[in-house]
Design a protein around this motif. Structure first.
Motif, mmCIF file in Angstrom:
data_model
loop_
_atom_site.group_PDB
_atom_site.id
_atom_site.type_symbol
_atom_site.label_atom_id
_atom_site.label_comp_id
_atom_site.label_asym_id
_atom_site.label_seq_id
_atom_site.Cartn_x
_atom_site.Cartn_y
_atom_site.Cartn_z
ATOM 1 N N PHE A 1 0.818 -1.215 0.000
ATOM 2 C CA PHE A 1 0.000 0.000 0.000
ATOM 3 C C PHE A 1 0.851 1.263 0.000
ATOM 4 N N PHE A 2 2.087 1.141 0.528
ATOM 5 C CA PHE A 2 2.984 2.301 0.516
ATOM 6 C C PHE A 2 3.518 2.563 -0.893
ATOM 7 N N LEU A 3 3.492 1.511 -1.728
ATOM 8 C CA LEU A 3 3.972 1.667 -3.097
ATOM 9 C C LEU A 3 2.876 2.205 -3.997
ATOM 10 N N THR A 4 1.750 1.508 -4.007
ATOM 11 C CA THR A 4 0.612 1.923 -4.828
ATOM 12 C C THR A 4 -0.646 1.236 -4.333
ATOM 13 N N PRO A 5 -1.766 1.934 -4.303
ATOM 14 C CA PRO A 5 -3.020 1.315 -3.844
ATOM 15 C C PRO A 5 -3.412 0.089 -4.657
ATOM 16 N N VAL A 6 -3.103 0.108 -5.956
ATOM 17 C CA VAL A 6 -3.454 -1.041 -6.808
ATOM 18 C C VAL A 6 -2.748 -2.294 -6.315
ATOM 19 N N ALA A 7 -1.451 -2.168 -6.057
ATOM 20 C CA ALA A 7 -0.689 -3.316 -5.554
ATOM 21 C C ALA A 7 -1.191 -3.738 -4.177
ATOM 22 N N GLY A 8 -1.567 -2.733 -3.362
ATOM 23 C CA GLY A 8 -2.062 -3.047 -2.029
ATOM 24 C C GLY A 8 -3.345 -3.848 -2.063
ATOM 25 N N TRP A 9 -4.284 -3.434 -2.930
ATOM 26 C CA TRP A 9 -5.544 -4.164 -3.022
ATOM 27 C C TRP A 9 -5.345 -5.548 -3.626
ATOM 28 N N LEU A 10 -4.360 -5.696 -4.496
ATOM 29 C CA LEU A 10 -4.023 -7.033 -4.999
ATOM 30 C C LEU A 10 -3.529 -7.903 -3.843
ATOM 31 N N GLY A 11 -2.728 -7.298 -2.968
ATOM 32 C CA GLY A 11 -2.259 -8.024 -1.786
ATOM 33 C C GLY A 11 -3.396 -8.427 -0.880
ATOM 34 N N VAL A 12 -4.410 -7.562 -0.753
ATOM 35 C CA VAL A 12 -5.580 -7.898 0.062
ATOM 36 C C VAL A 12 -6.269 -9.140 -0.494
ATOM 37 N N GLY A 13 -6.414 -9.163 -1.816
ATOM 38 C CA GLY A 13 -7.045 -10.325 -2.445
ATOM 39 C C GLY A 13 -6.264 -11.601 -2.189
ATOM 40 N N LEU A 14 -4.935 -11.521 -2.279
ATOM 41 C CA LEU A 14 -4.098 -12.700 -2.039
ATOM 42 C C LEU A 14 -4.130 -13.125 -0.571
ATOM 43 N N THR A 15 -4.227 -12.157 0.330
ATOM 44 C CA THR A 15 -4.308 -12.483 1.753
ATOM 45 C C THR A 15 -5.612 -13.209 2.065
ATOM 46 N N VAL A 16 -6.702 -12.738 1.473
ATOM 47 C CA VAL A 16 -7.992 -13.405 1.656
ATOM 48 C C VAL A 16 -7.932 -14.818 1.095
ATOM 49 N N TRP A 17 -7.298 -14.971 -0.080
ATOM 50 C CA TRP A 17 -7.163 -16.303 -0.654
ATOM 51 C C TRP A 17 -6.356 -17.216 0.272
ATOM 52 N N CYS A 18 -5.271 -16.689 0.853
ATOM 53 C CA CYS A 18 -4.442 -17.498 1.752
ATOM 54 C C CYS A 18 -5.252 -17.965 2.953
ATOM 55 N N TYR A 19 -6.039 -17.058 3.529
ATOM 56 C CA TYR A 19 -6.914 -17.443 4.645
ATOM 57 C C TYR A 19 -7.883 -18.546 4.187
ATOM 58 N N TYR A 20 -8.463 -18.347 3.013
ATOM 59 C CA TYR A 20 -9.451 -19.292 2.502
ATOM 60 C C TYR A 20 -8.809 -20.648 2.222
ATOM 61 N N PHE A 21 -7.558 -20.637 1.785
ATOM 62 C CA PHE A 21 -6.851 -21.889 1.506
ATOM 63 C C PHE A 21 -6.724 -22.734 2.770
ATOM 64 N N PHE A 22 -6.469 -22.081 3.901
ATOM 65 C CA PHE A 22 -6.253 -22.803 5.150
ATOM 66 C C PHE A 22 -7.539 -22.963 5.968
ATOM 67 N N ARG A 23 -8.686 -22.761 5.355
ATOM 68 C CA ARG A 23 -9.942 -22.925 6.091
ATOM 69 C C ARG A 23 -10.085 -24.367 6.562
ATOM 70 N N ASP A 24 -10.764 -24.518 7.658
ATOM 71 C CA ASP A 24 -10.896 -25.841 8.272
ATOM 72 C C ASP A 24 -12.321 -26.021 8.792
ATOM 73 N N PRO A 25 -13.283 -26.161 7.889
ATOM 74 C CA PRO A 25 -14.685 -26.274 8.314
ATOM 75 C C PRO A 25 -14.961 -27.612 8.997
ATOM 76 N N GLU A 26 -15.972 -27.628 9.831
ATOM 77 C CA GLU A 26 -16.399 -28.880 10.455
ATOM 78 C C GLU A 26 -17.074 -29.758 9.409
ATOM 79 N N ARG A 27 -16.894 -31.045 9.526
ATOM 80 C CA ARG A 27 -17.523 -32.001 8.627
ATOM 81 C C ARG A 27 -18.265 -33.050 9.450
#
Length: 226
Positions: free
Chosen positions: A28-54
């Motif tokens: 975000f210190f470099l450019t908002p576009v790159a920062g928001w791309l990072g937000v998307g990747l962070t959300v994906w990383c969280y989603y990758f490690f999701r552990d729902p009950e089965r």
């Protein structure tokens, strides 16, 4: 509504999400576009490690999928030699996980872990047949209360570079219980006991701990034919 989209995250993902978030803050210190791309990747990383009950099926003798994903192969194959099982071809059901699937692995049957064997290897695309023989893998043999031996193999893929297994030899596992995880995109192979036929087809979507792959001989419920 919230529970539909927000799932618990496995502890294995905490440091990865933290790293992604820290990098995103810097972007975000470099450019908002790159920062928001990072937000998307962070959300994906969280989603990758999701552990729902089965909720595994309650009836004994059912073999459930050890992973979320798609059935990519069903074929006869010899279990990994390092497990020490008989060198006889068994029906192998392969479940391929892409980078959007939940990657927590679950025990396909209830039983005791009689052996665990890790073998280093290559990192071919996990959807390929040769991945079972050539890729890095971690294999478990589980013996059911009825005495059937079933092998389940964690296989690293093109992107996955880390197999995690928190189960030890001698441990008792319930069907659908968590036993490991693979990062980031990989495959699980299940070797069914002799005479057991799969109840799934290639291309079918699997839900770890819930979708029935097969039924062990002699365990059919009332009014059913084994």
């Amino acid at each position: 509504m919230v529970s539909t989209f927000v799932k618990p995250m496995h502890r294995e993902g905490i440091r990865f999400v933290a790293i992604f978030a820290a990098v995103t803050a810097g972007l975000f210190f470099l450019t908002p576009v790159a920062g928001w791309l990072g937000v998307g990747l962070t959300v994906w990383c969280y989603y990758f490690f999701r552990d729902p009950e089965r909720v595994p099926p309650e009836r004994d003798g059912l073999v459930v999928s050890p992973a979320d994903g798609i059935v990519s192969l069903i074929e006869p194959a010899v279990p990994p030699a390092e497990l020490g099982m008989a060198a006889t071809p068994l029906t192998r059901v392969s479940v391929f996980m892409n980078v959007f699937n939940c990657h927590v692995n679950r025990a396909p049957v209830a039983g005791h872990v009689t052996s665990i064997a890790y073998r280093s290897g290559k990192f071919f695309n996990a959807s390929l047949d040769k991945a079972s023989a050539d890729n890095e893998r971690n294999s478990l043999c589980i013996r059911t209360p009825a005495g059937d031996d079933l092998a389940v193999v964690q296989i690293a893929g093109l992107v996955a570079r880390r197999i995690v297994c928190w189960t030890s030899e001698g441990d008792a596992l319930a069907a659908g219980e968590r036993f490991g995880l693979i990062r980031f995109g990989s495959r699980l192979d299940v070797y069914l006991p002799p005479g057991v036929s799969p109840k799934v087809r290639i291309g079918q979507t699997m839900v770890a701990g819930e979708t029935v792959i097969a039924e062990l001989a002699g365990t059919a419920g009332p009014g059913q034919t084994p």
